[in-house]
Design a protein around this motif. Structure first.
Motif, mmCIF file in Angstrom:
data_model
loop_
_atom_site.group_PDB
_atom_site.id
_atom_site.type_symbol
_atom_site.label_atom_id
_atom_site.label_comp_id
_atom_site.label_asym_id
_atom_site.label_seq_id
_atom_site.Cartn_x
_atom_site.Cartn_y
_atom_site.Cartn_z
ATOM 1 N N VAL A 246 -0.827 3.565 7.991
ATOM 2 C CA VAL A 246 -1.706 4.697 7.668
ATOM 3 C C VAL A 246 -1.157 5.966 8.323
ATOM 4 C CG1 VAL A 246 -4.021 5.676 7.976
ATOM 5 C CG2 VAL A 246 -3.757 3.270 7.326
ATOM 6 N N GLU A 247 -0.784 5.865 9.608
ATOM 7 C CA GLU A 247 -0.253 7.031 10.335
ATOM 8 C C GLU A 247 1.061 7.512 9.731
ATOM 9 O OE1 GLU A 247 0.046 10.165 12.789
ATOM 10 O OE2 GLU A 247 -1.695 8.859 12.589
ATOM 11 N N GLN B 299 0.834 -1.202 0.000
ATOM 12 C CA GLN B 299 0.000 0.000 0.000
ATOM 13 C C GLN B 299 0.871 1.255 0.000
ATOM 14 O OE1 GLN B 299 -3.201 0.372 -0.319
ATOM 15 N NE2 GLN B 299 -3.906 -1.723 -0.137
ATOM 16 N N VAL B 300 1.982 1.215 0.739
ATOM 17 C CA VAL B 300 2.907 2.349 0.754
ATOM 18 C C VAL B 300 3.491 2.559 -0.642
ATOM 19 C CG1 VAL B 300 5.137 3.165 1.645
ATOM 20 C CG2 VAL B 300 3.455 2.154 3.204
ATOM 21 N N ALA C 137 -2.289 -12.978 0.416
ATOM 22 C CA ALA C 137 -3.144 -13.252 1.574
ATOM 23 C C ALA C 137 -3.422 -11.918 2.260
ATOM 24 C CB ALA C 137 -2.460 -14.220 2.530
ATOM 25 N N PRO C 138 -4.258 -11.066 1.630
ATOM 26 C CA PRO C 138 -4.454 -9.716 2.147
ATOM 27 C C PRO C 138 -5.134 -9.692 3.512
ATOM 28 C CG PRO C 138 -6.022 -10.172 0.389
ATOM 29 C CD PRO C 138 -5.072 -11.332 0.442
ATOM 30 N N ALA C 139 -4.744 -8.723 4.316
ATOM 31 C CA ALA C 139 -5.368 -8.503 5.616
ATOM 32 C C ALA C 139 -6.747 -7.875 5.407
ATOM 33 C CB ALA C 139 -4.486 -7.582 6.452
ATOM 34 N N GLU D 215 -8.062 2.998 1.856
ATOM 35 C CA GLU D 215 -7.643 1.861 1.036
ATOM 36 C C GLU D 215 -8.061 0.546 1.683
ATOM 37 O OE1 GLU D 215 -6.260 2.055 -1.996
ATOM 38 O OE2 GLU D 215 -6.479 4.216 -1.822
ATOM 39 N N ALA D 216 -8.374 -0.427 0.845
ATOM 40 C CA ALA D 216 -8.721 -1.763 1.325
ATOM 41 C C ALA D 216 -7.821 -2.769 0.617
ATOM 42 C CB ALA D 216 -10.184 -2.069 1.033
#
Length: 134
Positions: A48-49, A16-17, A38-40, A61-62
């Protein structure tokens, strides 16, 4: 420059980053996708922070599952430790970025991972002839 399709896999943190930095720095010059083997259920809150600290909001985001079709339609596939779980196809460019896994770690541990991903994204964009716009 031709429109590049880049795929990040796996991990709902590092991928995601990477996707967020590519989207932020390249705009519409590249199509960016992020998925995991194997996404969380959600993106790591510390990730996120850490991204908010650099002005990028990924809170909406998902994580998505990595599909064979998504890999086949990508020009460059960037893996971050998925090993045999990531499909490999001839003619695709694969980059394996060895980075610490931020799972279960606080924002202090995520910051250097975030910064390493940004450096690699900037380097990749320069190599593709589309240097970062920000």
């Amino acid at each position: 420059m031709r429109h590049e399709h880049l795929r990040f896999a796996p991990n709902a943190g590092r991928s995601q980053v990477g996707a967020a930095f590519l989207t932020h720095l390249a705009g519409d010059r590249v199509e960016v996708r992020s998925a995991g083997s194997a996404p969380a259920d959600s993106v790591n809150p510390a990730v996120v922070e850490a991204m908010k600290e650099v002005g990028i909001d990924i809170s909406a985001e998902a994580p998505k599952v990595l599909t064979t079709q998504a890999v086949q339609s990508s020009d460059v596939v960037i893996t971050m430790g998925c090993g045999d779980a990531c499909p490999v196809f001839p003619g695709k460019r694969y980059l394996d970025w060895q980075l610490d896994d931020p799972a279960g770690q606080g924002v202090e541990a995520v910051r250097p991972i975030r910064d390493a991903v940004e450096q690699r994204v900037r380097g990749l964009l320069a190599e593709l002839g589309a240097p970062a716009s920000a």
